[in-house]
Structure formats: C-alpha cells, structure tokens
Design a protein around this motif. Structure first.
Motif, mmCIF file in Angstrom:
data_model
loop_
_atom_site.group_PDB
_atom_site.id
_atom_site.type_symbol
_atom_site.label_atom_id
_atom_site.label_comp_id
_atom_site.label_asym_id
_atom_site.label_seq_id
_atom_site.Cartn_x
_atom_site.Cartn_y
_atom_site.Cartn_z
ATOM 1 N N UNK A 731 3.635 8.374 -2.767
ATOM 2 C CA UNK A 731 3.251 7.148 -3.459
ATOM 3 C C UNK A 731 1.767 6.958 -3.246
ATOM 4 N N UNK A 732 1.051 6.518 -4.232
ATOM 5 C CA UNK A 732 -0.378 6.308 -4.065
ATOM 6 C C UNK A 732 -0.598 4.925 -3.480
ATOM 7 N N UNK A 733 -1.603 4.802 -2.609
ATOM 8 C CA UNK A 733 -1.897 3.480 -2.026
ATOM 9 C C UNK A 733 -3.392 3.372 -1.807
ATOM 10 N N UNK A 734 -3.831 2.110 -1.706
ATOM 11 C CA UNK A 734 -5.261 1.875 -1.655
ATOM 12 C C UNK A 734 -5.713 1.562 -0.229
ATOM 13 N N UNK A 735 -6.779 2.235 0.155
ATOM 14 C CA UNK A 735 -7.306 2.028 1.511
ATOM 15 C C UNK A 735 -8.768 1.628 1.425
ATOM 16 N N UNK A 755 -3.077 12.158 2.324
ATOM 17 C CA UNK A 755 -1.835 11.369 2.328
ATOM 18 C C UNK A 755 -1.618 10.674 0.994
ATOM 19 N N UNK A 756 -2.517 10.867 0.055
ATOM 20 C CA UNK A 756 -2.353 10.251 -1.272
ATOM 21 C C UNK A 756 -2.980 8.887 -1.350
ATOM 22 N N UNK A 757 -4.047 8.658 -0.603
ATOM 23 C CA UNK A 757 -4.655 7.337 -0.633
ATOM 24 C C UNK A 757 -5.842 7.324 -1.597
ATOM 25 N N UNK A 758 -6.036 6.141 -2.274
ATOM 26 C CA UNK A 758 -7.275 5.926 -3.023
ATOM 27 C C UNK A 758 -8.182 5.200 -2.057
ATOM 28 N N UNK A 759 -9.340 5.774 -1.743
ATOM 29 C CA UNK A 759 -10.181 5.219 -0.696
ATOM 30 C C UNK A 759 -11.433 4.571 -1.262
ATOM 31 N N UNK A 760 -11.674 3.323 -0.815
ATOM 32 C CA UNK A 760 -12.941 2.669 -1.135
ATOM 33 C C UNK A 760 -13.714 2.624 0.191
ATOM 34 N N UNK A 761 -14.982 3.069 0.180
ATOM 35 C CA UNK A 761 -15.742 3.119 1.426
ATOM 36 C C UNK A 761 -16.732 1.955 1.483
ATOM 37 N N UNK A 774 -12.691 -8.741 -3.527
ATOM 38 C CA UNK A 774 -12.426 -8.399 -4.941
ATOM 39 C C UNK A 774 -11.036 -7.775 -5.134
ATOM 40 N N UNK A 775 -10.816 -6.671 -4.392
ATOM 41 C CA UNK A 775 -9.640 -5.847 -4.680
ATOM 42 C C UNK A 775 -8.587 -5.998 -3.593
ATOM 43 N N UNK A 776 -7.322 -6.036 -3.975
ATOM 44 C CA UNK A 776 -6.273 -5.976 -2.952
ATOM 45 C C UNK A 776 -6.082 -4.546 -2.434
ATOM 46 N N UNK A 777 -5.971 -4.392 -1.109
ATOM 47 C CA UNK A 777 -5.738 -3.070 -0.501
ATOM 48 C C UNK A 777 -4.405 -3.060 0.231
ATOM 49 N N UNK A 778 -3.887 -1.812 0.466
ATOM 50 C CA UNK A 778 -2.654 -1.695 1.246
ATOM 51 C C UNK A 778 -2.970 -1.633 2.740
ATOM 52 N N UNK A 779 -4.122 -1.052 3.060
ATOM 53 C CA UNK A 779 -4.520 -0.880 4.467
ATOM 54 C C UNK A 779 -6.040 -0.987 4.541
ATOM 55 N N UNK A 780 -6.533 -1.609 5.602
ATOM 56 C CA UNK A 780 -7.980 -1.580 5.819
ATOM 57 C C UNK A 780 -8.221 -0.893 7.163
ATOM 58 N N UNK A 781 -9.056 0.165 7.125
ATOM 59 C CA UNK A 781 -9.431 0.839 8.376
ATOM 60 C C UNK A 781 -10.830 0.350 8.732
ATOM 61 N N UNK A 782 -10.958 -0.200 9.934
ATOM 62 C CA UNK A 782 -12.200 -0.892 10.271
ATOM 63 C C UNK A 782 -12.838 -0.286 11.507
ATOM 64 N N UNK A 783 -14.043 0.304 11.277
ATOM 65 C CA UNK A 783 -14.809 0.753 12.454
ATOM 66 C C UNK A 783 -15.319 -0.515 13.149
ATOM 67 N N UNK A 784 -15.364 -0.490 14.464
ATOM 68 C CA UNK A 784 -15.763 -1.729 15.146
ATOM 69 C C UNK A 784 -17.277 -1.898 15.192
#
Ligand code: ADP
Length: 855
Positions: A731-735, A755-761, A774-784
C-alpha cells in the motif's frame, strides 16, 4: 528528758514539801493508836473527877476527829502520789497536829479535881506526848512548836490557877519544858529540813548525772568511729561498742590481750604493733599522732582507717590516751575511682589532641588543662582569667559569644569551628565544644568543654573540596564529550550503515557484495563499541537510569531465543531454550536491559563455542507475594575460562586471553556492563567454567509480577492486524521526512521508498511545520537536531496547530542516544524514538507499528 534549772528548783521545793509531809505522816497510824490509848488512860484516870460528861463527850469527839483527820491525810498522801497543792495539805495537817496538842493540853481542864497527883500525872502524860511528838513532828516548824504550846500551855495555866506549891512547881516545869522544847525543836527542825534538802539535792544531781552518762554512752557507743580509751602503756580501759562489735576489739579485763598492741589489728609491715607502741610513747609525752593505715579485723577483713591518738591530761600528766579510728575504705575507694576516672578522661581527651577548659558565666577561663600549651602556645596559667574571644578573629569571637549565650539559655551543647591565634602569632583552626553549667538552684554558673586543633583537617577538607570540584568538572566534561562524540559519530555512521545496507540490496557481483558486507559489519562492530562505552560511562557516572515498565517476559525471552537460534544455526551448533511455566508473563522491569544482558551472555556463548550446544533456561526459584526470584542460566560447551581469569572477566576491557580479541573480536566491555546492569536491577551474576568443557553464567533477578497492561494488548493486536499489510509496496503511504543532513536524507529516502512510501523532505523544522500544515501524512520522521527550528519545537508546533497532522504519528530519528533523550522526545508529543544509525529493519518495524494510527 533533761531537767532545766528552773524545773529542778521547782521540783526540789515540791519534793521537799512531799518529804515533809511524808515525815509528818510517817507514823500516823502509830500516832493514832497512841492517841486513842492515851485518851483511854485519860478517861480511866480522870473518870471520877470530870467537870461534866458533856464536856468529856465533846473532848472525845474532838480528839477522835483530829486523829481521824490526820489519819486520813496521812494515808491519802502515802497511798497516792498526790501532786496537787501540797502546801495547803501540809498546812491542814499541821493544824490538825496542833489541835491534837491542844486536845491533850485542854484535857486537864476536864477535871474538877484538886488531886494533884492526878493532875501531875496528866501533866506528865501531856509533856511526854509532846516530847514524843517532837521527834516525828519536827519536820514541821509550826507543828513542833504549836503542838507543845497548845498541849502544855493550858496545863501550865491550870496549875498556875490552882496556885498550890506543887501546882506552881509543875506549872514552872511545864513552862521550862515549853521553852526548852520549843527552842530545841527549832534546831531539830532546821537540821532535819537541811538534811532533807541536801538529800533531795543529791538525789536530783545523781539523776542528772546518770542521764548525762546515758546520753554520753549513747553517743560514744553509737559513734561510727572506733573509740578506745587507753592508759599510756596501751592497756585498754574502755572501748565503744563500734570498736567491740564491728572491729572485734574484745578484751577480757586483766588478761594479756588487754593491751591494744597485742591485738591483731596491727598486722601490716607499714604499721606494726611496734610502731604503735612507739606512737603511744610519743603521745604519752603530750604529742598528738595522726596516721592512715590498714587495720586487719579478726574476721580477716581489711579496713583503711584514719587513726588519731590524743593524749588526755589530768593535773598536768597524760593519764589516758584516746584512740580514734575512722573507717575510710569506702571514701578511699571512691577517691581512687574518681582519680582514675578523672585521669582516664584527661588521658583520653589529651591523647585525642584536646585540651579541657572551664569558664565562669562570663566566659573567663577558670581552668585549662596543660595540653593547651601544645595547641595554642600559651600556658594554662597565662590563660586563666582571660576570655577565648581575645584570641579569635573578630567575626569568630562574635560567633563564639553568641553560641555560648544561646547554649546557656537553651541548655544546649555548643560546637563551633573557629580561627584562633597562637602565642607565636600563627593562625590555627580549633574545634571547640562545651556545655553550660548550672548550680543546684538552676542558675547558670559557667561553661565546660574541650577544644582541639583542626587546622590539618581544614586544609585537607579544602583540598578535598577542590579535588571534588575538579573531579565533578572532569565528569561533566567527560559526559559532555561523550554526548557530543556519540552524536557526531552516529550521524555519519547512519550514512555509512544505511548506504551499505542499501548497496547490498542492489545487483552486485560477488566481490562487490563481499566489500559491501564488510563495510556494513565493520560499522556495526564500531557502533557496538560506541554503545558499550557510552553505557559504561553512564553507569560509572551514576547517570544510568532504568526504564521500568510492564512488559511481556515470555515474549522477550522467546524473541531472544529466536535471535540466538539463528546465529547458533549459522555456526553449526545446537541451541535450546527452556522456561519454567510458572514464571509470570507480565512483569515490571527494564526489558531493554534484561535483553541486553542475556544477549550479551548468549552472544558470548555462541562466539566461544565451536561445537556442541548453547542453552538458555529461565527457572523460578521463589515467590513472595508479587516478587518472583528468577534465575536465567546461559550454558555452553565452548572453550571455557581459566579459573584464574574468572574474577577479571567482569572488569572493563578484560578478556580471558589476550589472543581472544584477535580470534573472536570483542572489546571486553560486555560482561562489565552486564554485571553493572544486573547489580543496578538489584540482582547478581555468577560464572562457573571449565577450560574446554564449557561455561555457565547465572543471572538472578527479582521481578515484580504485573497485570496485563491494556496498551500492550492493543498494540499487539494491532500489530498482528497490520502485519499482513506491511509487505513493502502493498500500500502506498505518505511520509514527511524532516532531516537536514543530505547523506542521511538519501539513506532514509532510499529505505522508505523501498517500503512504498511517498516521501516529502523538509530541510529544517520550519519547513517541516509548513509542510505539515498543508498536506496530511501517514507518518512523520523527525530529526531532533536541525538548524533554525529543531525537531522538538517543530513537533510541538504541529501538535498545537490546526493542520491535518495534529494526530499523525511522529517518530524521532536522532543521534542523541544519551539517557533521558527518549523521554524528552515523548514529552514534546512524539510517539516513538529511533536512535541513529537506523537500520532498514528497525525503520520498517517502527513504521509498521504506527501506520494508520493517526487517523
Ligand atoms: P568480549 O566478549 O567483548 O571480549 P566480554 O566482557 O563479554 O567481552 O567478555 C570478557 C571475556 O570473558 C571474553 O573476552 C572471554 O575471554 C571471556 N568469556 C566471556 N564469555 C565466555 C564464554 N561463554 N566462554 C568462554 N569465555 C568467555
């Protein structure tokens, strides 16, 4: 009761009166009988010549009456101890006596006769009665004269009135009789009274003397002193009861023993009988001797006595010697104890370098022990009358005065450290302690205490404080250094490992594949070393914190077993796992650290075993309420550890054999960390080993059982549900990936895309927040750590904003791997935490866990 002089004279008069009465009434019965006989004679002789019978009857009545009165008084005084008005009674009796005389004198008047023979007879009867009466009645001046006059005078008058020659002669004789007896009676009376008085006085004095003697004897016999009266040659004259009964000074008058020198009292060489004799000689010429000596009593008991020998003079010569001995054993014992205790106290305090002091209520020294000279350079004499404040710094002087005042008003101990100046001008530190003193009435009278020099200690303390500060600064610097290093190394390591991992998933020839694998494995090994060093330094600095929470122990152990079984299989050795079924499923502890310890032991077991097997077992030892004592045992059939190395393997960087690291790799930190962790968890770790036979590690932990937590169950079910979904690209998901480091961006992007993710950096926090608005995401990966706005603040902004990602799972990706970093991430609103370098598997796992949760 002693008799006073007044009482004595009063009593003497009384006694005299009583005595007079006694003498007067002495023969009262005889007198009565004689009177009655006389009366009969008068009646018989004069019966033919009575004037009238009536007069005779009256006369008889009169005689009987006075006789009875006298008899009554006489018997009364004799029978009873009448103490009333003795004087009146005496007067009454005297009157009765005189009336008796008158009765006899008047009897001549009863006769109406001129028969001179009868009258003369009468006269002689009367005179005889009077004479006889004098003897007994002389004790009364009044009676002795009154009786004679009253008896004889009527007879004289009667004879004179008759006027015949013979009558006149009788009258003359009667008159002479009166004169003679009256004067004689006076003398007799005076003598008698004087004698009586004297006798009574002597009796009274004797009584007083007797009483005094009794009093003196009471004092003398009951005195606690031994009192012995001696003749100058030592013969015992008298000894008081204390000496006889308590000190056994029994002596028979007349025997040899009667000399005090023969007595067994004088036994000791220091004071022998000879010495006593020579002392007695000195006393017999007038000296007084005083001695302190040991007396031995006949019972064998020894007494310490103080003895005085005092001469007793009589008319200028020494007639007697008084020996007084006083038992001072108890006093001596007390004195000795006191002296000992005083000495002990002084020695102890002085041995500890202290001097003792005492002041009056105003703080002026009254006493200072000699040790003060050593401490202050002043002698005790120099300090008496001075105040301690004279030697202190002004500030300390004020503190000291204040402390003393408070101590006195609150009855407290003072303890104060002051700087004081020695006699040579040097400043030293002193520790002074003391207590206030009060008299029996409770008034404050001074202070007493001890003082000791503490200059060395003070210097030592200062050095220690400096050393401690330096050490603390060092530790801070070290922690800082480790934190920075760990962060700085992890960031590039993420790139190296991530890229190596990605590289291995590209088509490569065998040689290339080998190189890529080596890069990956080397970087893993490096990461392990970094992690271990970090762990150890955290434990050593006491900063290591356990993360205690409820988890599934069965699941953890099964997980570990699964992991190890793979590496064992790869190495061609067997692996088995046994678990006691009574071990609780859910426990409260730090699962990560238990896992770390067991993986370390099992990893070693596999590493050091070439053939045979490795076993993990978990057994229940004991249960107390919720507390379960569990023993985890890791056994292998490997190379074993030589006995002399066993105690070293738990020390950092220690390996059983220096060739170990060459043959098997490793740093020698694993067991050191494991041991520290086990101790931190309240347990213990033990090892048994035999070279070439194998090794057994035993970890004992007490774990608290817990209820199954709801959250855990939820997570697990969800995990199971979502698992089928997670095959990559199912399944595609947004990160949204917030990461500033380009290399790490690349690594993460490549992994996520797999893993099939669409990534916004996003390059920094601001960009991340803007994108999340702006955009809804499925997961946010956050560098500290990012420039401009860091991951923590970005997370807080996203959570606080109104954008579509308020509930999207945010996972921290951070090179901060120090204690507390995880909590910090969760506290700002992140959902999970991944430490760099991040492996593909770990990333996949965490995404799988959180995917779909935000919606
Ligand atoms: P490392 O394994 O990284 O060298 P450890 O602290 O884990 O460090 O172990 C210290 C040493 O203890 C090892 O180097 C090894 O010599 C010895 N050792 C530990 N476990 C075993 C084992 N199961 N069998 C034999 N030797 C062992």
């Amino acid at each position: 009761m002693p008799i006073t002089r007044e009482q004595l004279s009063g009593t003497a008069e009384h006694a005299l009166l009583r005595e007079q009465l006694r003498l007067l009434t002495d023969n009262v019965t005889t007198a009565a009988i004689v009177n009655l006989i006389n009366m009969t004679v008068v009646l018989v002789v004069g019966h033919h010549a009575f004037v009238s019978y009536l007069a005779v009857l009256l006369w008889i009545f009169f005689v009987v009456a006075v006789v009875l009165v006298r008899l009554g008084i006489g018997l009364f005084v004799r029978q009873t101890r009448y103490c009333g008005n003795l004087n009146r009674l005496l007067k009454f009796y005297e009157l009765a006596c005189i009336l008796t005389g008158f009765a006899w004198g008047s009897s001549v008047w009863l006769l109406n006769t001129t028969d001179m023979s009868v009258l003369v007879l009468f006269s002689f009867v009367i005179a005889g009665m009077s004479g006889g009466a004098i003897a007994t009645l002389a004790s009364s001046h009044l009676v002795s004269r009154g009786f004679i006059i009253a008896a004889v005078l009527p007879m004289v008058i009667r004879m004179y009135l008759i006027g015949s020659e013979i009558a006149m002669a009788t009258a003359l004789m009667g008159a002479i009789f009166i004169v003679a007896t009256v004067t004689g009676a006076g003398r007799i009376h005076r003598t008698l009274i004087e004698n009586t008085r004297l006798r009574l006085k002597t009796e009274a004095q004797t009584n007083v003397l007797k009483q005094k003697d009794e009093e003196l004897s009471a004092i003398y016999d009951n005195a606690t002193y031994y009192l012995v009266l001696l003749r100058p040659d030592g013969t015992i004259v008298r000894a008081n009861r204390t000496a006889v009964v308590n000190a056994g000074l029994e002596f028979e008058p007349g025997s040899e023993q009667r000399n005090i020198a023969n007595f067994p009292w004088w036994h000791e060489a220091a004071y022998s009988a000879d010495k006593l004799i020579s002392d007695l000689k000195r006393v017999s010429v007038g000296e007084v001797v005083r001695r302190e000596l040991n007396l031995r009593l006949p019972s064998g008991r020894e007494l310490r006595v103080e003895m005085n020998l005092t001469p007793i003079h009589f008319q200028g010569d020494v007639h007697y010697i008084l020996l007084e001995a006083h038992d001072i054993s108890l006093f001596k014992r007390i004195e000795q104890r006191l002296r000992e205790s005083e000495r002990r106290f002084r020695e102890i305090s002085e041995a500890s370098g202290q001097y003792l002091w005492e002041t009056d209520a105003n703080g002026y020294f009254q006493f200072v022990s000699d040790k003060v000279h050593e401490v202050t350079g002043y002698s005790a004499e120099q300090l008496i009358g001075k105040k301690k404040t004279e030697f202190l710094t002004p500030m300390d002087a004020q503190r000291w005065t204040q402390a003393l005042t408070t101590a006195a008003s609150e009855n407290k101990t003072v303890r104060i450290e002051v700087r004081s100046q020695r006699a040579d001008g040097e400043w030293i530190w002193e520790l002074i302690s003391g207590v206030p003193l009060y008299d029996e009435a409770g008034s404050h009278i001074g202070y007493r205490g001890a003082a000791m020099p503490i200059t060395d200690r003070k210097h030592y303390e200062e050095t220690l404080i400096k050393a401690k500060e330096a050490a603390e600064a060092g530790t801070r610097a070290k922690s800082q250094f480790l934190a920075v290093m760990s962060h700085e190394i992890r960031t590039p390591m993420n790139g190296v490992m991530g890229m190596a991992e990605l590289l291995m998933n590209t088509p490569l020839n065998e040689e290339q594949m080998e190189y890529a694998r080596t890069i990956y494995q080397s970087s893993r090994a490096l990461l392990e070393v970094i992690n271990e060093i970090l762990d150890l330094s955290k434990i050593e600095s006491g900063k290591f914190e356990l993360y205690v929470h409820t988890f599934d122990l069965h699941h953890l152990l099964e997980d570990i077993a699964e992991l190890i079984s793979v590496s064992a299989r790869n190495k061609g050795i067997k692996f088995s796992f046994v678990m006691d079924e009574h071990i609780p499923k859910f426990v409260r502890a730090d699962d990560i650290r238990i896992r770390q310890v067991l993986l370390n032991l099992l990893g070693n077991a596999v590493k050091f075993t070439q053939e045979g097997k490795v076993e993990l077992s978990a057994r229940l030892r004991h249960v107390r309420g919720h507390a379960y004592d569990i023993v985890f045992v890791v056994t292998d059939t490997g190379i074993g550890i030589p006995e002399d190395k066993l105690e070293h393997i738990f020390k950092p960087f220690q390996q059983a054999d220096s060739s170990t690291s060459r043959r098997f790799g490793g740093t020698g930190l694993g067991l050191a960390i494991s041991k520290e962790l086990v101790v931190l968890m309240g347990g213990r770790i033990q090892v048994e080993s035999e070279v070439n036979q194998g090794t057994t590690f035993r970890v004992e932990l007490t774990l608290d059982s817990a209820e199954q937590p709801l959250a855990l169950e939820d997570k697990r079910t969800r995990q199971q549900e979502s698992q089928p979904d997670m095959s990559p690209s199912s399944r595609r998901f947004r990160v949204l990936l917030a990461e500033d480091n380009p290399v790490n961006q690349k690594v993460a992007m490549a992994m996520l895309k797999k893993f099939g993710a669409d990534v916004v950096v996003a390059e920094n926090g601001h960009e991340a927040v803007a994108a999340a608005e702006k955009t809804p995401f499925d997961i946010i990966l956050m560098d500290c750590q990012m420039p401009e706005l860091d991951g923590y603040e970005a997370t807080m902004n996203i959570r606080a904003g109104h954008g579509p990602n308020r509930r999207t799972p945010i996972i921290a990706l951070t090179a901060h791997a120090m204690a507390g970093d995880r909590d910090k991430c969760l506290s700002v609103g992140m959902n999970d935490y991944l430490a760099k370098p991040v492996s593909q598997t770990a990333l996949q796992e965490v995404i799988r866990r959180h995917l779909g949760q935000g919606r």
